[in-house]
Enzyme design. Structure first.
Site, PDB file in Angstrom:
ATOM      1  N   LYS A  74      93.929  35.454  77.194  1.00 29.20           N
ATOM      2  CA  LYS A  74      95.069  34.636  77.622  1.00 29.20           C
ATOM      3  C   LYS A  74      95.668  35.344  79.234  1.00 29.20           C
ATOM      4  CE  LYS A  74      95.991  31.765  74.607  1.00 29.20           C
ATOM      5  NZ  LYS A  74      95.907  30.058  74.388  1.00 29.20           N
ATOM      6  N   ASP A  94      93.626  21.576  78.592  1.00 30.75           N
ATOM      7  CA  ASP A  94      93.938  22.253  77.472  1.00 30.75           C
ATOM      8  C   ASP A  94      95.026  20.953  77.994  1.00 30.75           C
ATOM      9  OD1 ASP A  94      95.098  22.274  75.261  1.00 30.75           O
ATOM     10  OD2 ASP A  94      95.007  23.712  75.498  1.00 30.75           O
ATOM     11  N   LYS A  96      92.459  19.181  70.863  1.00 32.90           N
ATOM     12  CA  LYS A  96      92.750  19.614  69.020  1.00 32.90           C
ATOM     13  C   LYS A  96      93.456  19.064  68.188  1.00 32.90           C
ATOM     14  CE  LYS A  96      94.395  24.152  72.315  1.00 32.90           C
ATOM     15  NZ  LYS A  96      95.384  25.006  72.960  1.00 32.90           N
TER      16      LYS A  96
END
Length: 440
Positions: free
Chosen positions: A238, A322, A346
């Site tokens: 991250k 994303d 997702k």
């Protein structure tokens, strides 16, 4: 319960406890028509799906035949349905560019069909990423559960369609995903097959990366050392809060785990100029990430396209969308304008049915696929893992967040050996919670 259109389903009603319903010994005999190929998206091979390969697994380009057939023929009668708070502490705070999480505050969903078979789902909540908070999700789940109990005798497809209408778009995507998971899990338990078989049967095994959140260089090195010992070959780092700190963390990780593969995930944290600067600094360090995920703000389409072009042509790095991939329309835009090389699926962003639609479009358009999750327990992660194993079409697998939890409330489910998940359950996704005082 019988299915129409020539498909017969033999069910046993003798299982009365959740633990028995999720055991590996099934007394239910599914129809041969439901077990025979072709199933959903992929062949029934036994070749494991590798994570972080140079090319995506060669799953065939076919429609979701088995699952679509099941939606049209299986009649659903929900007898009980309930959602409850699912609160689990983390081993350490989970910090990304856009938020910090100190513990999981998700919603678990339990559905029981009239034949006694149970399905479990989970609605993950991640601040600034999912639209719902826990209170909103609990209320929406309660409304959906009431509606399910009042709509008996409809096909699975009709019920899932009603759920989509009741919980539309991104605003209720996580709740919709939790309900869809529970329904599909219950039906898979009814017909006696594991979800990885229902979704195509490509493999019963996946290999995941593992995430290092935004921490100090010292903490990152400690985590990288631990993960190297555990067998993780791919680290997802991250980044996005401070460019200089991000580079220092990368150097620290490289020192203790020099052979690891890197995914960078900025979670919208960089400008396009900063994102390219990071790639240049890594190039000078002779480090080439295998993926750069969401480098810029989700609405900065121009910046995303610019970074994608430079990353691929100058540095040989693929860029994934994303947060910019929250609907089928988003993916259509990405394809039409060539804005990214990979889309991250997702379930909490688009639901199960929405994910299947996006997967179809992405594969037809030549986009590569990644599967990820929010911070979830093994309920939601197990469902996503079964989906990934069954389809066999994901080049990047990022299903690690249960490994970041201080406790595992889920019974049954998949087996974990370092980065490898093995789906050995006999039907459904195999995971469940122990709840006292199940409501009617």
């Amino acid at each position: 319960m019988a299915a129409s259109s020539g498909i017969s389903i033999t069910l046993s009603l003798s299982l009365n406890h959740d633990s028995n319903k999720h055991s590996n010994t099934s007394k239910m005999v599914p129809s041969a028509a439901l077990l025979s190929p072709p199933l959903c998206f992929a062949r029934l091979g036994k070749k494991p799906t590798a994570c972080m390969t140079t090319t995506a697994p060669a799953a065939p380009q076919s429609a979701c035949l088995g699952f679509k057939n099941l939606m049209e023929t299986y009649t659903v009668n929900v007898q009980r349905a309930e959602g409850r708070a699912l609160n689990v502490p983390l081993l350490a705070p989970f910090t990304i560019a856009s938020s910090r999480l100190d513990g999981v505050e998700n919603v678990a969903v339990r559905l029981e069909l009239s034949n006694g078979c149970v399905g479990w789902g989970e609605s993950p909540i991640l601040p600034h990423v999912t639209a719902e908070d826990q209170a909103t999700a609990l209320a929406a789940v309660a409304d959906a559960c009431r509606a399910l109990k009042q709509s008996p005798g409809k096909t699975l497809g009709l019920v899932l369609g009603e759920i989509q209408g009741m919980l539309p778009g991104h605003s209720f995507a996580s709740v919709r995903a939790g309900i869809e998971m529970a329904l599909i899990d219950a039906v898979a338990n009814s017909i006696g097959i594991p979800l990885w078989r229902l979704f195509g049967g490509f493999s019963d095994t996946i290999t995941t990366d593992i995430t290092i959140p935004i921490v100090s260089p010292t903490e990152a090195a400690e985590l990288a050392t631990k993960y190297r010992v555990q067998g993780f070959k791919t680290l997802k780092l991250k980044v996005g809060k401070n460019l200089t700190s991000d580079i220092e963390v990368l150097k620290a990780i490289r020192t203790v785990h020099p052979d690891c593969l890197f995914i960078l995930d900025a979670n919208e944290g960089y400008s396009s100029e900063e994102a390219i600067q990071v790639l240049q600094k890594l190039h000078e360090m002779e480090v080439t990430p295998i993926l750069f995920e969401q480098p810029v703000h989700r609405d900065d389409w121009k910046g995303l396209g610019h970074v994608s072009h430079v990353a691929r042509t100058k540095y040989g790095v693929s860029v994934a969308a994303d947060e910019s991939c929250r609907s089928l329309d988003d993916v259509k835009k990405i394809v039409k304008e060539d804005l990214a090389h990979v889309v991250n699926i997702k379930l909490a962003k688009v639901g199960v049915l929405g994910a299947l639609e996006i997967i179809d479009l992405a594969r037809a358009s030549g986009l590569e696929l990644m599967i990820g999750g929010m911070v979830e327990t093994r309920l939601a992660m197990g469902f996503a893992g079964h989906l990934a194993a069954g389809l066999g079409c994901f080049k990047f697998i990022d299903l690690d967040t249960p490994l970041l939890l201080a406790e595992d409330p889920v019974l049954g489910g998949y087996e974990v050996s370092g980065p490898i998940y093995k789906f050995t359950n006999a039907r459904g996704h195999g995971g469940f919670l122990h709840w006292d005082n199940i409501v009617w």
